[in-house]
Structure formats: structure tokens, C-alpha cells
Write an enzyme that holds these catalytic residues in place. Structure first.
Site, PDB file in Angstrom:
ATOM      1  N   HIS A   1     -40.254  -2.614 -35.794  1.00 49.32           N
ATOM      2  CA  HIS A   1     -39.098  -1.754 -36.051  1.00 49.32           C
ATOM      3  C   HIS A   1     -38.154  -2.488 -37.003  1.00 49.32           C
ATOM      4  O   HIS A   1     -38.173  -3.716 -37.099  1.00 49.32           O
ATOM      5  CB  HIS A   1     -38.410  -1.385 -34.745  1.00 49.32           C
TER       6      HIS A   1
ATOM      7  N   ASN B   1     -39.108   2.862 -37.208  1.00 49.88           N
ATOM      8  CA  ASN B   1     -40.269   2.029 -37.477  1.00 49.88           C
ATOM      9  C   ASN B   1     -40.314   1.621 -38.945  1.00 49.88           C
ATOM     10  O   ASN B   1     -39.607   2.175 -39.792  1.00 49.88           O
ATOM     11  CB  ASN B   1     -41.549   2.823 -37.182  1.00 49.88           C
TER      12      ASN B   1
ATOM     13  N   CYS C   1     -36.874   4.486 -29.641  1.00 55.50           N
ATOM     14  CA  CYS C   1     -37.461   4.439 -28.305  1.00 55.50           C
ATOM     15  C   CYS C   1     -36.465   5.040 -27.330  1.00 55.50           C
ATOM     16  O   CYS C   1     -35.323   4.571 -27.253  1.00 55.50           O
ATOM     17  CB  CYS C   1     -37.798   3.005 -27.898  1.00 55.50           C
TER      18      CYS C   1
ATOM     19  N   HIS D   1     -46.690  -3.764 -34.903  1.00 55.39           N
ATOM     20  CA  HIS D   1     -45.808  -2.601 -34.781  1.00 55.39           C
ATOM     21  C   HIS D   1     -44.364  -3.098 -34.841  1.00 55.39           C
ATOM     22  O   HIS D   1     -43.814  -3.567 -33.846  1.00 55.39           O
ATOM     23  CB  HIS D   1     -46.085  -1.912 -33.441  1.00 55.39           C
TER      24      HIS D   1
END
Length: 305
Positions: free
Chosen positions: A216, A256, A247, A214
Site C-alpha cells: 500500500h 494499493n 482496508c 502486496h
């Protein structure tokens, strides 16, 4: 043009986080009908795994305060599809199970500062909170994912030692999670760091078949880091349509990895993923219109003209 390269998986699962992680940081609450249409369009574009929302109190994340209503609008999950939701605690799990949810995720932190800011608990206390959530979810027949955020750097604590990340990841997976997602929440990771962390996780008994990544894109490294993870055998990649995201508890976190940018790269390598790039671009252009600003995805900009 497709040019396969050695060392990459034949197939990649795109774990779409746009409806949850992509929208959670929007300042204006997006109407639930728009969220539902966003999900329907993502499904139509061929995405099989879409994280829908989070069962957190609305006062924590107002954008996700309509979780029950969203699930009701979307109706039953079709066979072969997966619709995970975040559940921070047992109350969140109760709400999810009452709605018939069959896939959930808990969201931990590799650092103490973010654990306190995100969950108002220490890392130790958060793991203790997750233990009954994971066990009850598994007992109900649900699939469980464990997120660990701040795996590469923390805006308050700086670089995060690999050993510290591995310890938290191992303890979370020891609770029984089916999958681990390692998060570069503020986008400071680079390719060598990705390799070192994956090697360390493997040495600790967490293989690439259990891991999703995951990333960014704060410093433009999300796709490079993803390619590095894929070359190590990872085959689950978190991405957000149009590059939406951020976030609410880490202001330096930007969007993202864009799903379209990922799909373009996978297509170039001849890796199967099941998504329709044109439909994804159309969806992200539509969503950008709903939000009133252009998509940051380079592929969306290139293909949408």
C-alpha cells in the site's frame, strides 16, 4: 524510453486486486453491473490474473455481498486466465466451489490484533480454520493463495518483528498453499525492511518463486518497495487499477500500488507483463468517474491530462 537493469526478472505477473481489495473499502456500494464492466475492461487491457471478490458474509463487508451475482454476470473464465476469490472459511469455500471457482485465497494476519479484528480469531485459531479450507480447495483441483497481512507494521501493535512474520508465513505455506502474498497493509514498509523479510523467508524455505508482494502507498513507498522485491527475484506483484484500495479493518490503510504506476516502471525496465497501459489508464479514468473522484495514480494523472 526503455533501459533494462541487471538483476530484474524478464517477466512479471500482475495480480490485479482492484475489483476486490480496490473496492472493498468504498463507503457506497458499487452496483454489480459496474463491477462486472470494470473486470471486463481490465481483461481487455491484457490483465490475466484478476481477483474478483470475496465470499464473506455481506454483514462483514457489504461491498462484496454480491459475489455470486458478479460471477454469474462475468460467465466462464477463459483459458489462460485466472480469477481468484477470497474465502475466509469453509462456508465461503463451499459458495465459491458451487460457482465453479478454480482459484481461491485465504487471508491471514501476522499480528494478533488484526487477526481478531479481521477474522474474530487469534492467529492460531485462524490457521486452524484455514487448514481444511486449503486442503479441500486443493482436493477440488483449485489453486490456493495465502495472504499474510500486517507484515511490516500494525496500527495497534506497531512494527512487526520479521521472525513473527516468517513464523506465520511458514505455517500458512505448510498447509499447502501454492503462493504466498506478503502484505504491507498500512504502507509503512521501506526498502531495507523488504529485503530483510525476503531474505528471512528464503532462509525459512519460502523462495521468491512462491512469493507475491502486496504494498500500500500510504507513505509513497509502494513502488520503491516493489522494485526492491523484483531485484530479489520476486515476479508476482499485487496492484490495483487507478490505485484504488484500503482496508475496512485498518483505517490507516490507503490505496494499493497503482497498476498503471507499476506498468510504467516495468515498461521502463523492458520487463514483459502483458498489459496495455493506455487501456488501463482509460479504465481507471472510467472507474474514477463511477466513484465520483479522481484516481490517485500518478501515471493516470500524467497520461489522462
Amino acid at each position: 524510453m526503455t533501459e533494462p537493469a541487471p538483476g530484474f526478472p524478464d517477466q512479471v505477473t500482475i495480480y490485479e486486486v482492484g475489483p476486490r481489495d480496490g473496492l472493498q473499502n468504498e463507503k457506497s456500494v458499487v452496483p454489480v453491473e459496474v463491477k462486472a464492466e470494470f473486470v471486463r475492461r481490465l481483461v481487455a487491457a491484457g490483465l490475466g490474473t484478476i481477483e474478483l471478490t470475496s465470499f464473506v458474509p455481506a454483514k462483514w463487508v457489504p461491498q462484496l455481498g454480491d459475489a455470486e451475482e458478479l460471477l454469474e454476470l462475468l460467465g466462464p473464465v477463459a483459458a489462460g486466465q485466472q480469477r481468484p476469490v477470497l474465502v475466509p472459511n469453509e462456508r465461503g469455500l463451499d459458495r465459491a466451489l458451487e460457482r465453479g471457482v478454480k482459484a481461491v485465497a485465504v487471508f491471514g494476519s501476522a499480528t494478533e490484533t488484526f487477526a481478531r479484528k479481521n477474522l474474530n480469531r487469534t492467529v492460531e485459531e485462524s490457521l486452524e480454520m484455514f487448514a481444511p479450507v486449503v486442503q479441500r480447495a486443493l482436493d477440488s483441483g483449485a489453486w490456493v493463495r495465502g495472504y499474510v497481512s500486517m507484515c511490516f507494521g500494525d496500527p495497534w501493535e506497531g512494527p512487526v518483528p520479521v521472525t513473527q512474520v516468517v513464523d506465520v508465513c511458514s505455517r500458512l505455506m505448510d498447509l499447502g498453499c501454492d503462493q504466498l502474498s506478503i502484505g504491507d497493509t498500512i504502507g509503512v514498509g521501506t526498502t531495507g525492511h523488504v529485503s530483510r523479510l525476503l531474505d528471512a523467508l528464503d532462509a525459512a524455505g519460502i523462495g521468491v518463486d512462491q512469493i507475491g508482494v502486496h504494498f500500500h502507498d500510504t507513505y509513497g513507498q509502494a513502488l520503491a518497495n516493489t522494485m526492491t522485491a523484483l531485484s530479489h527475484g520476486v515476479s508476482v506483484v499485487d496492484a490495483s487499477a487507478g490505485g484504488l484500495g484500503g482496508c475496512p479493518y485498518a483505517k490507516s490503510a490507503t490505496g494499493n500500488l497503482a497498476t498503471e504506476d507499476l506498468v510504467w516502471a516495468l515498461d521502463g525496465l523492458g520487463i514483459d507483463h502483458g498489459a496495455d497501459l493506455d487501456a488501463l489508464v482509460e479504465t481507471s479514468v472510467w472507474m474514477a468517474g463511477q466513484l465520483g473522484r479522481p484516481s490517485p495514480s500518478r501515471v493516470v494523472k500524467a497520461l489522462a491530462g
